[in-house]
Write a protein that holds these residues in place. Structure first.
Motif, short mmCIF file in Angstrom:
data_model
loop_
_atom_site.label_atom_id
_atom_site.label_comp_id
_atom_site.label_asym_id
_atom_site.label_seq_id
_atom_site.Cartn_x
_atom_site.Cartn_y
_atom_site.Cartn_z
N LYS A 368 0.81 -1.23 0.00
CA LYS A 368 0.00 0.00 0.00
C LYS A 368 0.84 1.28 0.00
CE LYS A 368 -4.14 -2.16 1.94
NZ LYS A 368 -5.03 -2.30 3.12
N PRO A 369 1.88 1.39 0.84
CA PRO A 369 2.71 2.60 0.77
C PRO A 369 3.39 2.78 -0.58
CG PRO A 369 3.12 1.40 2.81
CD PRO A 369 2.30 0.50 1.94
N ALA A 370 3.74 1.66 -1.24
CA ALA A 370 4.40 1.75 -2.55
C ALA A 370 3.45 2.29 -3.61
CB ALA A 370 4.95 0.38 -2.95
N LEU A 371 2.19 1.91 -3.51
CA LEU A 371 1.18 2.44 -4.42
C LEU A 371 0.96 3.93 -4.17
CD1 LEU A 371 -1.40 -0.48 -4.40
CD2 LEU A 371 -0.44 0.54 -6.48
N LYS A 372 0.87 4.29 -2.89
CA LYS A 372 0.61 5.68 -2.51
C LYS A 372 1.77 6.59 -2.91
CE LYS A 372 -1.02 8.38 1.49
NZ LYS A 372 -0.08 9.51 1.38
N ALA A 373 3.00 6.09 -2.78
CA ALA A 373 4.17 6.90 -3.10
C ALA A 373 4.16 7.36 -4.55
CB ALA A 373 5.45 6.11 -2.81
N TYR A 510 9.60 1.89 3.06
CA TYR A 510 8.50 2.35 3.93
C TYR A 510 8.29 1.40 5.11
CZ TYR A 510 7.28 5.96 0.59
OH TYR A 510 7.31 7.08 -0.20
N GLU A 511 8.51 0.12 4.90
CA GLU A 511 8.31 -0.85 5.99
C GLU A 511 9.36 -0.69 7.08
OE1 GLU A 511 6.83 -3.84 8.32
OE2 GLU A 511 5.87 -2.99 6.54
N LEU A 512 10.63 -0.49 6.68
CA LEU A 512 11.72 -0.48 7.65
C LEU A 512 12.08 0.91 8.16
CD1 LEU A 512 14.10 -3.08 5.95
CD2 LEU A 512 12.31 -3.49 7.64
#
Length: 871
Positions: A368-373, A510-512
């Motif tokens: 999800k963060p990768a899509l949002k970025a 984003y995860e780390l």
């Protein structure tokens, strides 16, 4: 100043590369400057330089060198990837040549051979990149199996497992029988192949003469069938509901089941269900609680369930089993059939769907963060067309199968203390695992009671950490380097690994660290030959980059690559472009020798030189602004082409011509000084593209210390552009072109001074026209007889030709040209006089004919005018 008559890249390249390295220009340490960081897409440790690497790393070097000159603390981190499958395959092949089988070695023995291979071959490609001029910080070179990077991988695995994001499960995977490991969906190529479709009759149990026909491309899997499935709404099979069929040859009774998955219109409407050998069959099998019978071993040979075919290869069995089906009356018919067959990207082997216990990373939340970025433009993709590809993949992804059945790689840190599916713990060390295992089992276990997981992690599970782990940001998340260099700025890579690597690095970032790993991703095109074929060793159409650099110089090859690579599109490589690059280097060298070879004197500057200086100052500033704008959009070839034209056309062909002194006469010192200053700026602009020749010229210009080296000189900034001067100078050079055209047409040598007549000098620089055109300018409304005219815009210019041409011959030539144009005009008017054409043809076509008419009339009028003057 002793300047060699010819530029010698063989001497220059090694000399200056050693100079840059010895003086530490490539090395970066955190300081008070803004950082500019690139991490190299780590090539396989087994790899050697190919044209794709050349393109990718040339672009990275251009960006890093420009940033270094622009005041940034530039850091380009190099390294290599251990490349699990590729490297293990190389080692297995070497062992095979020695008569050694991997199966006969312990894990430790095999790893010794693997490290031997890596030490022998690893890093070759990095040494080759140095010849290209790559200004990497070699002190920071990393390998994905380095101790600190390995520790980072293990820590991330353990942390994600403890957060519930990694799990172990029984799933259908893609099995590569040659590499003897599973591979991800993205590593499977679906290739259309010609095959056969076998129609097989399954007898209904207890009913003589009754059967159900199914169609299959893989008859050998019939040995693992556990059901026949039909659609519950298909009336053709209603009478068989609740009954069984007998598997041909096997003789096993299996149920006829109903499931909405079956397409009634496809094939015979009935499917054989083999849960162990098909993903869809596996899902149906789970719903109906079917038995799972795996008939293949890891080599894709038939196992103990294969009856009398045990030990034979799947494709051999396909032929033999279908023949047996025919002999025993079960084969209804066989048809030619084309279907897409999954093959391993690494080995080319046909993959087998296989049920196996594997390790997975959940993808539903981490994507999800990768899509949002991308949606929020926190990360920009160039070209933008890849946004759709990005979104489609991330919105439709499956859990990432991160385990591989190999020895070479990061061994999964799971430790088993029993035979049950859950009898394991995950820990960073065996000692930590022992404590956890004792707590979980309630037993007084010893270290020797633990057995570590044999599988290693997917190569991409280490490289997805690359921008973080190279700065030790996993083990020390708040260290000075990660805080200074991360996030990095630009990533340059190929679109073929957008999912494997790029998207996963964004997820890891984003995860780390809850932040992006980079701001921009530039996807290069694929290097193809002139026939648009992808370059490959198998086709024999890929030149050896080292040989190219030996032949044309590294600078020449770099320019050749960039000239053929428009932003994000495939590169149609032609070796002639490298020749063009070498010629460009020679052009610059000759311009340098010319400007430095002039004898100077304390003379007043000519008006033409003063005007040329003003013009070139603005022209250069305009080009710098254009280059900056293109580089911001990663239109690197366009930026180079602007500079190429500025140097070749504007500086060498126009500016130097406008300021050069008369034959064997000195040049004003101020003019020579300005020409040198311009050349210095051009050399600075060109350095990121052609680092070797530019540093050589820079050092020859004057005696400079190491700290004054071009590699760290200030990159030119754009200044004010005087558009009026540029416009007026453009008109001037257009007039000069008109003069030169007449000289060429009439064979009048350039040394002959001509008279040029026009009615006004407000739109051009008369001194430039007189110098470059070798004419005397006359401002007059009276045009002499026997003159030839041309127009620039609406202004007419005339050159008297008395004494330069044979009048009678010229009259004859012009008369013939007029006759041809009149004939052409008649044909056009005939077409325009045809109402059917005018009313029926597209408007653009009709307008084109009218334009031909007006052009012909204008040319005829000019010829008539010339004829009247000649007569």
């Amino acid at each position: 100043m002793n300047i060699p008559s010819k530029y010698n890249p063989k001497i220059t390249e090694e000399k200056w590369y050693n100079f840059w390295q010895d003086n530490g220009f490539f090395h970066s340490e955190p300081d008070d400057r803004p950082s500019y960081t690139i991490v190299i897409p780590p090539p396989n440790v087994t790899g050697v330089l190919h044209m794709g690497h050349m393109l990718n790393n040339t672009i990275q070097d251009i960006l890093i060198r420009k940033a270094r000159m622009s005041g940034f603390n530039a850091c380009w981190v190099p390294g290599t990837d251990h490349a699990s499958i590729a490297t293990e395959a190389k080692v297995v092949q070497r062992l095979k040549e020695k008569g050694i089988s991997k199966a006969d070695l312990t894990r430790e023995e095999f790893m010794d051979y693997a490290w031997e291979w890596t030490h022998e071959h690893g890093g070759v490609i990095l040494e080759q990149l140095k010849k290209l001029g790559a200004s990497c910080d070699w002190d920071r070179t990393k390998f994905t199996l380095d101790e600190d990077l390995s520790a980072s991988v293990i820590k991330v695995f353990v942390d994600l497992y403890n957060k519930g994001q990694i799990y172990r499960g029984f799933r259908m995977i893609n099995w590569d029988p040659q590499a003897k490991t599973n591979i991800s969906d993205e590593e499977v190529n679906h290739i259309e192949q010609a095959g056969k479709l076998y129609y097989v009759n399954y007898p209904i149990e207890g009913e003589d003469g009754e059967f159900i026909t199914i169609a299959t491309t893989r008859p050998e899997t019939i040995l693992g069938d556990t059901a026949i499935c039909v659609n519950p709404n298909d009336e053709r099979f209603t009478k068989y509901h609740g009954k069984n069929v007998i598997v041909p040859i096997v003789g096993r009774s299996i149920p006829i089941i109903q499931d909405d998955y079956v397409d009634m219109e496809f094939g015979t409407g009935a499917l054989k269900i083999t849960p162990a050998h098909d993903v869809n069959d596996y899902e149906i099998g789970k719903r109906h609680e079917l038995e799972i019978i795996d008939v293949l071993d890891d080599d894709a040979n038939l196992n103990e369930h294969g009856l009398h075919y045990q030990g034979k290869n799947r494709f051999v069995v396909r032929k033999e089993f279908s023949k047996e089906l025919e002999e025993k009356g079960f084969l209804a018919k066989v048809e030619d059939y084309k279907n897409k067959v999954g093959t391993s990207e690494r080995t080319g082997e046909v993959i087998e769907p296989k049920l196996s216990v594997q390790w997975f990373l959940k993808m539903d939340e981490i994507t999800k963060p990768a899509l949002k970025a991308i949606a929020d433009k926190e990360i920009n993709l160039y070209p933008e067309k890849y946004k759709n590809t990005w979104n489609h993949w991330l919105e439709n992804t499956f859990d990432w199968n991160i385990s591989r059945q190999l020895y070479w790689g990061h061994r999964i840190p799971a430790y088993f203390y029993g035979e049950g599916m859950e009898d394991f713990v995950v820990a960073t060390t065996p000692e930590e695992a022992l404590k956890l295992a004792q707590e979980k089992s309630g037993k007084d276990l010893k270290l020797e009671d633990l057995r570590q997981e044999d599988d290693v992690l997917d190569t991409w599970f280490s490289s997805w950490l690359w921008p973080i782990s190279v700065f030790n940001g996993v083990l020390e998340p708040d260290n000075k380097e990660i805080n200074y260099y991360y996030p990095t700025q630009d990533l340059v890579t190929g679109p073929d690994i957008i999912f494997f690597w790029v998207a996963r690095m964004v997820m890891a970032g984003y995860e780390l660290r809850d932040e992006k790993p980079f701001s921009n991703v530039y996807f290069t095109g694929i290097v193809r030959d002139k026939q648009r074929r992808k370059m490959s060793k198998s086709l024999g159409n890929s030149p050896d980059p080292i040989e190219l650099m030996n032949k044309y110089g590294a600078d020449g090859v770099r320019v050749g690559l960039m000239l053929s690579s428009s932003a994000g599109n495939d590169l149609l490589f032609d070796e002639d472009l490298c020749l063009q690059g070498r010629n460009f280097a020679n052009k610059i060298w000759n311009a340098f020798r010319l400007t430095q070879g002039w004898e100077t004197a304390d003379l007043e500057q000519e008006k033409a030189a003063a005007t040329a200086n003003q013009w070139f100052e603005s022209k250069m500033n305009e080009t710098i602004a254009d280059m900056d704008a293109n580089l911001q959009k990663f239109r690197i070839s366009d930026a180079l082409m602007s500079l190429y034209k500025l140097i070749w056309d504007d500086y060498c062909s126009t500016y130097l011509e406008a300021i050069k002194p008369a034959y064997q006469q000195p040049i004003p010192a101020a003019t020579q000084k300005q020409a040198t200053e311009f050349l210095e700026n051009l050399i600075k602009l060109l350095h990121p593209y052609m680092p070797f020749i530019t540093e050589e010229i820079w050092q020859l210009m004057e005696d400079r210390n190491a700290e004054d080296a071009l590699i760290v000189a200030d990159y030119p900034k754009t200044k004010e552009v005087d558009s009026a001067i540029l416009e007026k100078f453009n008109v001037s050079t257009d007039v000069v072109s008109g003069i030169r055209n007449i000289r060429n047409e009439k064979n009048i040598p350039n040394k002959e001074v001509l008279e040029l007549f026009t009615d006004s000098d407000e739109t051009f620089f008369s001194e430039i026209i007189e110098k470059l055109g070798n004419v005397n300018l006359n401002i007059s409304t009276e045009v002499p007889e026997n003159a030839q005219s041309f127009r620039v815009g609406t202004q007419e210019f005339s050159i008297p030709l008395e004494g330069f041409i044979d009048t009678e011959a010229e009259i004859e030539k012009l008369t013939d040209e007029k006759k041809y144009l009149e004939g052409f005009l008649n044909s056009v008017r005939k077409k325009l006089g045809n109402e059917k054409f005018v009313n029926g043809a597209p408007e653009a076509v009709v307008n084109a004919e009218r334009k031909k008419e007006s052009d012909a009339l204008e040319k005829i009028a000019m010829i008539e005018d010339q004829l009247s003057k000649l007569k």
